[in-house]
Design an enzyme around this catalytic site. Structure first.
Site, PDB file in Angstrom:
ATOM      1  N   ASN A 138       6.837   2.411  -8.244  1.00  0.00           N
ATOM      2  CA  ASN A 138       6.615   3.908  -7.587  1.00  0.00           C
ATOM      3  C   ASN A 138       7.669   4.107  -6.626  1.00  0.00           C
ATOM      4  OD1 ASN A 138       5.687   6.085  -6.650  1.00  0.00           O
ATOM      5  ND2 ASN A 138       3.985   5.492  -5.625  1.00  0.00           N
ATOM      6  N   TRP A 139       8.792   5.043  -7.086  1.00  0.00           N
ATOM      7  CA  TRP A 139       9.846   5.346  -6.397  1.00  0.00           C
ATOM      8  C   TRP A 139       9.711   6.194  -5.261  1.00  0.00           C
ATOM      9  CZ3 TRP A 139      15.108   5.714  -9.836  1.00  0.00           C
ATOM     10  CH2 TRP A 139      14.864   4.591 -10.696  1.00  0.00           C
ATOM     11  N   LYS A 140       8.487   6.944  -5.509  1.00  0.00           N
ATOM     12  CA  LYS A 140       8.243   8.079  -4.381  1.00  0.00           C
ATOM     13  C   LYS A 140       9.477   8.903  -4.183  1.00  0.00           C
ATOM     14  CE  LYS A 140       5.014   4.685  -2.324  1.00  0.00           C
ATOM     15  NZ  LYS A 140       4.385   4.414  -1.209  1.00  0.00           N
ATOM     16  N   GLY A 178       3.254   0.597   2.389  1.00  0.00           N
ATOM     17  CA  GLY A 178       4.593   0.668   2.974  1.00  0.00           C
ATOM     18  C   GLY A 178       4.592   0.087   4.474  1.00  0.00           C
ATOM     19  N   HIS A 222      -2.248   9.537  -6.073  1.00  0.00           N
ATOM     20  CA  HIS A 222      -1.740   8.566  -5.152  1.00  0.00           C
ATOM     21  C   HIS A 222      -2.449   8.908  -3.771  1.00  0.00           C
ATOM     22  CE1 HIS A 222       0.982   6.591  -2.578  1.00  0.00           C
ATOM     23  NE2 HIS A 222       1.235   5.700  -3.573  1.00  0.00           N
ATOM     24  N   GLU A 276      -0.624   9.332  -1.051  1.00  0.00           N
ATOM     25  CA  GLU A 276       0.127  10.163  -0.252  1.00  0.00           C
ATOM     26  C   GLU A 276      -0.110  11.440  -0.804  1.00  0.00           C
ATOM     27  OE1 GLU A 276       3.778   7.962  -1.083  1.00  0.00           O
ATOM     28  OE2 GLU A 276       2.863   6.527   0.161  1.00  0.00           O
ATOM     29  N   GLY A 283       5.952  -0.005  -4.196  1.00  0.00           N
ATOM     30  CA  GLY A 283       6.593   1.219  -3.853  1.00  0.00           C
ATOM     31  C   GLY A 283       8.013   0.458  -3.218  1.00  0.00           C
ATOM     32  N   GLY A 284       7.744   0.243  -1.982  1.00  0.00           N
ATOM     33  CA  GLY A 284       8.962  -0.324  -1.561  1.00  0.00           C
ATOM     34  C   GLY A 284      10.130  -1.381  -2.259  1.00  0.00           C
ATOM     35  N   SER A 335       2.442  -2.899  -0.288  1.00  0.00           N
ATOM     36  CA  SER A 335       3.389  -4.024   0.245  1.00  0.00           C
ATOM     37  C   SER A 335       3.508  -5.129  -0.781  1.00  0.00           C
ATOM     38  CB  SER A 335       2.879  -4.366   1.719  1.00  0.00           C
ATOM     39  OG  SER A 335       3.055  -3.250   2.551  1.00  0.00           O
ATOM     40  N   GLU A 382      -5.298   0.752  -3.908  1.00  0.00           N
ATOM     41  CA  GLU A 382      -4.185   0.609  -2.889  1.00  0.00           C
ATOM     42  C   GLU A 382      -5.028   1.165  -1.644  1.00  0.00           C
ATOM     43  OE1 GLU A 382      -0.041   1.376  -4.773  1.00  0.00           O
ATOM     44  OE2 GLU A 382      -0.673   3.120  -4.352  1.00  0.00           O
TER      45      GLU A 382
HETATM   46  P1  PGA Z   1       4.463  -0.137  -1.088  1.00  0.00           P
HETATM   47  O1  PGA Z   1       4.004   1.267  -1.703  1.00  0.00           O
HETATM   48  O2  PGA Z   1       4.663  -1.172  -2.042  1.00  0.00           O
HETATM   49  O3  PGA Z   1       5.696   0.359  -0.300  1.00  0.00           O
HETATM   50  O4  PGA Z   1       3.471  -0.342  -0.038  1.00  0.00           O
HETATM   51  C1  PGA Z   1       3.105   1.192  -2.783  1.00  0.00           C
HETATM   52  C2  PGA Z   1       2.394   2.394  -3.346  1.00  0.00           C
HETATM   53  O5  PGA Z   1       2.253   3.488  -2.448  1.00  0.00           O
HETATM   54  O6  PGA Z   1       2.344   2.700  -4.489  1.00  0.00           O
END
Ligand code: PGA
Length: 249
Positions: A10-12, A173, A95, A97, A234-235, A213, A167
């Site tokens: 997930n590149w966000k 993150g 998600h 976010e 994500g990251g 994470s 999640e």
């Molecule tokens: P993260 O993000 O791996 O940076 O914690 C995961 C996500 O939000 O899908």
């Protein structure tokens, strides 16, 4: 039959179109893997160049969101048919976010789930609790509600092909991964919830990811759990470490 693992990045809100193509070129050889489904979920503006750059590889492309209407006066939104026409196969829905910053409700997520299936897109539906909710002991109630409302009106055949990403918000993150036990407990609970809504066969077929994470070092133990079928990342999906996560074995 064993479920096939699925690892999705997930590149966000990261990478311009040209940076996106460069990242695909860099990661292509690192994520080559025959027995895991590999998905890059990228910002809408990166979809067309990323689909092009990923041609001939094992990388499937996903979107990070979409709207639940077919077309029309919804300035700034992306319609499901646009994603399909661009070569998208998966779409992240709900998600945390989007729920937290953009006010998406379980009902919105449900409308999007229904639309995704109408257009042949595979949803990766996110669910998960905040730290406060975990501390108050309502994690499973909350996640069950997210799943039950999210799947309203979907058939068992549709549910079988869906992906759910558990999640915990406090793990996203933050570098604070849920313990293997915490992650497996909720993923198993989600599978039990799907069995209640549908049946055992559907629960056995649906794929449930852990996200929050995930890194090359935490993936092997997480993905070895009975009810964890991969990860939403994500990251680490923006770095070479993503190759380690895909090739976690
Ligand atoms: P993260 O993000 O791996 O940076 O914690 C995961 C996500 O939000 O899908």
């Amino acid at each position: 039959m064993a479920r096939r693992k699925i690892v999705a990045g997930n590149w966000k809100m990261n990478k311009t179109p040209s940076e996106a193509v460069a990242l695909v070129e860099e990661l292509k050889p690192l994520v080559a893997c025959e027995d895991v489904d590999v998905v890059f979920c990228v910002p809408a503006i990166d979809i067309v160049p990323v689909v092009e750059a990923a041609k001939g590889t094992n990388i499937a492309v996903g979107a990070e969101n979409m709207y639940f209407e077919e077309s029309g006066a919804y300035t700034g939104e992306i319609a499901p048919a646009m994603l399909v026409d661009a070569g998208v196969k998966y779409v992240i829905l709900g998600h945390s976010e989007r729920r937290g910053y953009f006010g998406e409700t379980n009902e919105d997520v449900n409308k999007k789930m229904v639309k995704a299936f109408e257009h042949g897109l595979t949803p990766i539906m996110c669910c998960g609790e905040s730290l406060e909710e975990r501390e108050q002991g309502v994690t499973m109630d909350l996640v069950r509600q997210q799943v039950k409302v999210g799947f309203l009106g979907l058939t068992a055949d549709q549910a079988k092909t869906a992906v759910i990403a558990y999640e915990p918000i406090w793990a996203i993150g933050t570098g604070k991964v849920a313990t293997t036990e915490q992650a497996e407990e909720v993923c198993a609970g989600i599978r039990a919830c799907i069995a209640e809504i549908y049946d055992e066969a559907t629960a056995e077929a649906i794929r449930i990811q852990y996200g929050g994470s995930v890194s090359g070092s935490s993936a092997p133990e997480l993905f070895a759990q009975a009810d964890i079928d991969g990860g939403l990342v994500g990251g680490a999906s923006l770095k070479a470490d993503f190759g380690k996560i895909v090739n976690y074995k």
